[in-house]
Enzyme design. Structure first.
Site, PDB file in Angstrom:
ATOM      1  N   HIS A 108       0.742  -1.244   0.002  1.00  0.00           N
ATOM      2  CA  HIS A 108      -0.043   0.086  -0.104  1.00  0.00           C
ATOM      3  C   HIS A 108       0.801   1.303   0.118  1.00  0.00           C
ATOM      4  CE1 HIS A 108       0.974  -0.531   4.198  1.00  0.00           C
ATOM      5  NE2 HIS A 108       0.592   0.799   4.484  1.00  0.00           N
ATOM      6  N   ASP A 110       0.419   4.831   1.858  1.00  0.00           N
ATOM      7  CA  ASP A 110      -0.280   5.326   3.109  1.00  0.00           C
ATOM      8  C   ASP A 110      -1.503   6.057   2.859  1.00  0.00           C
ATOM      9  OD1 ASP A 110       1.230   3.918   5.181  1.00  0.00           O
ATOM     10  OD2 ASP A 110       2.401   5.414   5.215  1.00  0.00           O
ATOM     11  N   HIS A 256       4.918   0.081   0.246  1.00  0.00           N
ATOM     12  CA  HIS A 256       5.407  -0.649   1.214  1.00  0.00           C
ATOM     13  C   HIS A 256       4.276  -1.888   1.882  1.00  0.00           C
ATOM     14  CE1 HIS A 256       3.808   2.459   3.527  1.00  0.00           C
ATOM     15  NE2 HIS A 256       3.520   1.773   4.712  1.00  0.00           N
ATOM     16  N   ARG A 271       4.600   6.110  14.687  1.00  0.00           N
ATOM     17  CA  ARG A 271       4.566   6.615  13.384  1.00  0.00           C
ATOM     18  C   ARG A 271       3.917   8.005  13.167  1.00  0.00           C
ATOM     19  NH1 ARG A 271       0.826   3.986   8.452  1.00  0.00           N
ATOM     20  NH2 ARG A 271      -0.366   5.829   8.168  1.00  0.00           N
TER      21      ARG A 271
END
Ligand code: SIN
Length: 280
Positions: A108, A110, A256, A271
């Protein structure tokens, strides 16, 4: 703007590429210290060139991670994940013996379901499993550039819907309003990077639901072909995390895949995501 010509003359850091297509490990930088304008310019240039950059041994707190992220733009809040410690700009990434799912365990980019998806993401891991838990990154520039000219041209006229209810509903274990709406957006299938001017594929198997201009069966077949194409190992690098590694990826030209092969071991980190613009 073509970035390649300006490269290779970093003064304040060393960039060691992981593969010819994508990724570089950055050394000589201590992110616990203030980042000067000159160092910021080199980190930015490295990110534009390598698409994902990795820093080792960064013993930093979340405010230092956020302050590096803010040099690249305002911080993004995830549309579905719970705020970490009351801070909506921070998302906890964790897999352990109680996990039923972990974030990002599929290719995907993000939050591509938003009208203005995040430009980049900084992930700092505080605890890593003894083995496994790598993250794979794929260059969507390399994937696009490897296609034939007729296919590039065909794809360049298409747009795709990205959705998120199928990803986020029920995922975070909180009681949800059945009427809650989740982000959805239509983006070009081939995206031009706003800073480098390079083109990359911008569909992914997590969020993309349909190519708007095609019939359902055509869309399914084309997306299957593109996902198969994108997943070729020569477009990728694979990062082996250690405690206090930090990865910074550009969502506008990469995808990723966070490998969840370490159950029931613990992998834990934080994150932070930088806002981006509308893809074109
Ligand atoms: C994510 O998609 O943000 C998770 C990445 C990772 O855990 O490596």
């Amino acid at each position: 703007m073509e970035m390649k010509a300006q490269l290779a003359d970093f003064q304040l850091l060393t960039a060691t590429p992981l593969t010819p297509a994508i990724g570089a490990e950055i050394s000589g930088v201590d992110l616990s210290q203030p980042v000067s304008d000159a160092l910021f310019e080199e980190i930015h240039r490295a990110l534009m060139e390598y698409q994902v950059i990795f820093f080792r041994d960064q013993d930093i707190v979340i405010e230092q991670q956020k302050s590096l992220a803010r040099r690249f733009g305002a911080l993004h809040s995830h549309p579905a994940a719970p705020a970490h410690d009351g801070d909506a700009e921070v998302m906890m990434i964790r897999g352990d013996e109680k996990s039923k799912v972990v974030a990002g365990n599929f290719w995907h980019s993000d939050v591509s379901c938003e009208e203005e998806p995040p430009m980049g993401t900084l992930l700092h891991l505080h605890q890593v499993p003894p083995s496994g838990g790598d993250t794979l990154f794929a260059s969507m520039y390399a994937a696009f550039e490897a296609l034939s000219a007729p296919m590039q041209s065909f794809l360049s006229g298409l747009s795709a819907r990205h959705g998120s209810e199928h990803v986020y509903r029920g995922r975070y274990g909180v009681k949800e309003d059945p009427a809650r709406e989740y982000p959805t957006a239509v983006h070009p299938v081939v995206r031009t990077h706003p800073e480098t001017g390079r083109k990359g594929l911008y569909v992914n198997p997590t969020f993309t639901v349909k190519i708007e201009e095609l019939k359902s069966r055509e869309s399914e077949a084309l997306l299957r072909m593109l996902y198969d194409h994108m997943a070729q190992p020569e477009f990728q690098c694979r990062f082996r995390w250690k405690k206090h590694s930090l990865a910074f990826w550009d969502n506008r030209c990469t995808q990723h895949f966070a490998m969840w092969d370490y159950y029931p071991q613990v992998r834990h980190g934080l994150r932070v995501t930088v806002k981006g613009g509308r893809p074109f």
